[in-house]
Motif scaffolding. Structure first.
Motif, PDB file in Angstrom:
ATOM      1  N   SER A  80      -0.603  14.041   2.869  1.00 22.31           N
ATOM      2  CA  SER A  80      -1.437  15.220   2.692  1.00 22.31           C
ATOM      3  C   SER A  80      -0.478  16.389   2.550  1.00 22.31           C
ATOM      4  O   SER A  80       0.237  16.722   3.501  1.00 22.31           O
ATOM      5  CB  SER A  80      -2.353  15.407   3.895  1.00 22.31           C
ATOM      6  N   GLN A  85       0.865  -1.180   0.000  1.00 23.96           N
ATOM      7  CA  GLN A  85       0.000   0.000   0.000  1.00 23.96           C
ATOM      8  C   GLN A  85       0.907   1.237   0.000  1.00 23.96           C
ATOM      9  O   GLN A  85       1.877   1.298   0.741  1.00 23.96           O
ATOM     10  CB  GLN A  85      -0.879  -0.014   1.257  1.00 23.96           C
ATOM     11  N   ARG A 132      -4.761   2.096  -9.334  1.00 25.66           N
ATOM     12  CA  ARG A 132      -6.075   2.622  -8.927  1.00 25.66           C
ATOM     13  C   ARG A 132      -6.452   2.203  -7.507  1.00 25.66           C
ATOM     14  O   ARG A 132      -7.240   2.855  -6.838  1.00 25.66           O
ATOM     15  CB  ARG A 132      -7.154   2.120  -9.891  1.00 25.66           C
ATOM     16  N   ASP A 133      -5.895   1.069  -7.046  1.00 22.23           N
ATOM     17  CA  ASP A 133      -6.217   0.536  -5.713  1.00 22.23           C
ATOM     18  C   ASP A 133      -5.346   1.124  -4.603  1.00 22.23           C
ATOM     19  O   ASP A 133      -5.440   0.716  -3.447  1.00 22.23           O
ATOM     20  CB  ASP A 133      -6.091  -0.992  -5.728  1.00 22.23           C
ATOM     21  N   GLY A 134      -4.455   2.073  -4.962  1.00 22.82           N
ATOM     22  CA  GLY A 134      -3.590   2.687  -3.954  1.00 22.82           C
ATOM     23  C   GLY A 134      -2.350   1.885  -3.642  1.00 22.82           C
ATOM     24  O   GLY A 134      -1.589   2.213  -2.736  1.00 22.82           O
ATOM     25  N   ASN A 191      -7.513   8.349  -5.147  1.00 24.33           N
ATOM     26  CA  ASN A 191      -7.963   6.964  -5.265  1.00 24.33           C
ATOM     27  C   ASN A 191      -8.844   6.762  -6.495  1.00 24.33           C
ATOM     28  O   ASN A 191      -9.627   7.617  -6.860  1.00 24.33           O
ATOM     29  CB  ASN A 191      -8.736   6.563  -4.005  1.00 24.33           C
ATOM     30  N   THR A 212      -4.039  14.641  -1.332  1.00 29.22           N
ATOM     31  CA  THR A 212      -3.964  13.461  -0.471  1.00 29.22           C
ATOM     32  C   THR A 212      -3.996  12.210  -1.341  1.00 29.22           C
ATOM     33  O   THR A 212      -4.533  12.236  -2.458  1.00 29.22           O
ATOM     34  CB  THR A 212      -5.147  13.391   0.507  1.00 29.22           C
ATOM     35  N   LEU A 213      -3.443  11.134  -0.807  1.00 27.52           N
ATOM     36  CA  LEU A 213      -3.492   9.861  -1.527  1.00 27.52           C
ATOM     37  C   LEU A 213      -4.948   9.421  -1.687  1.00 27.52           C
ATOM     38  O   LEU A 213      -5.349   8.994  -2.768  1.00 27.52           O
ATOM     39  CB  LEU A 213      -2.683   8.783  -0.792  1.00 27.52           C
ATOM     40  N   ASP A 214      -5.744   9.576  -0.642  1.00 27.93           N
ATOM     41  CA  ASP A 214      -7.161   9.201  -0.720  1.00 27.93           C
ATOM     42  C   ASP A 214      -7.885   9.969  -1.823  1.00 27.93           C
ATOM     43  O   ASP A 214      -8.744   9.421  -2.515  1.00 27.93           O
ATOM     44  CB  ASP A 214      -7.867   9.450   0.620  1.00 27.93           C
ATOM     45  N   GLY A 215      -7.532  11.237  -1.987  1.00 24.01           N
ATOM     46  CA  GLY A 215      -8.159  12.070  -3.002  1.00 24.01           C
ATOM     47  C   GLY A 215      -7.831  11.634  -4.419  1.00 24.01           C
ATOM     48  O   GLY A 215      -8.518  12.014  -5.377  1.00 24.01           O
ATOM     49  N   SER A 221       0.222   6.966   2.902  1.00 21.68           N
ATOM     50  CA  SER A 221      -0.700   8.085   2.716  1.00 21.68           C
ATOM     51  C   SER A 221       0.040   9.396   2.961  1.00 21.68           C
ATOM     52  O   SER A 221       1.085   9.426   3.611  1.00 21.68           O
ATOM     53  CB  SER A 221      -1.907   7.950   3.638  1.00 21.68           C
TER      54      SER A 221
END
Length: 155
Positions: A13, A8, A127-129, A28, A23-26, A11
């Motif tokens: 920000s 993974q 795409r899955d991080g 995704n 952010t990594l989540d942003g 992460s």
């Protein structure tokens, strides 16, 4: 921490040039090319940015976001983008927390003097991080093309 393909992605920000907090989540659901470079407006870093910029449309067609990361300030990034007409995101990691998490803030040596700096590295995130591929100690010529080929091979 050592990063490796299949793991993974750490992460993060960071403040970014387009006025957002990156952010990594942003990111995704998209493929992401994180390229770490030492300094804005130096010869190797400028060439690398121009090479990614030249292939910007091809990366976009492959649904891939390009993000350049260095310890330079947002003000420095803004000047660099304007000077060279870069239209992809540059993120600022002045605290070096992301650079350390990705293992690219390392001891370097020049003319016998040791110092801390960014090792030119590119990380491809799926795409899955998860980390798909890592290019360490990047040599700039032909690198952006190689990253684009790897990105296209993902789908």
């Amino acid at each position: 921490m050592t990063i490796a393909p299949g793991a993974q992605a750490p992460s993060f920000s960071l403040p970014a040039t387009d006025g957002r907090q990156l952010t990594l989540d942003g990111l995704n659901g998209r493929k992401v090319v994180l390229y770490f470079y030492p300094k804005d407006d130096t010869s190797g870093c400028t060439l690398e940015a121009q090479n990614f910029q030249a292939l910007r449309q091809d990366f976009a067609a492959a649904d891939t976001e390009i993000v350049g990361v260095s310890p330079d300030s947002l003000k420095s990034h803004d000047k660099f983008r304007t000077k060279y007409g870069l239209d992809f995101t540059l993120a600022s990691d002045e605290a070096k927390t992301m650079l350390e998490a990705y293992g690219v803030w390392v001891e370097k040596s020049m003319y016998g003097r040791k110092y801390m700096g960014v090792e030119r590295t590119t990380v491809l995130i799926g795409r899955d991080g998860k980390i798909v591929r890592i290019w360490s100690k990047v040599k700039v010529p032909g690198h952006a093309e190689e990253v684009l080929a790897a990105t296209k091979a993902l789908d």
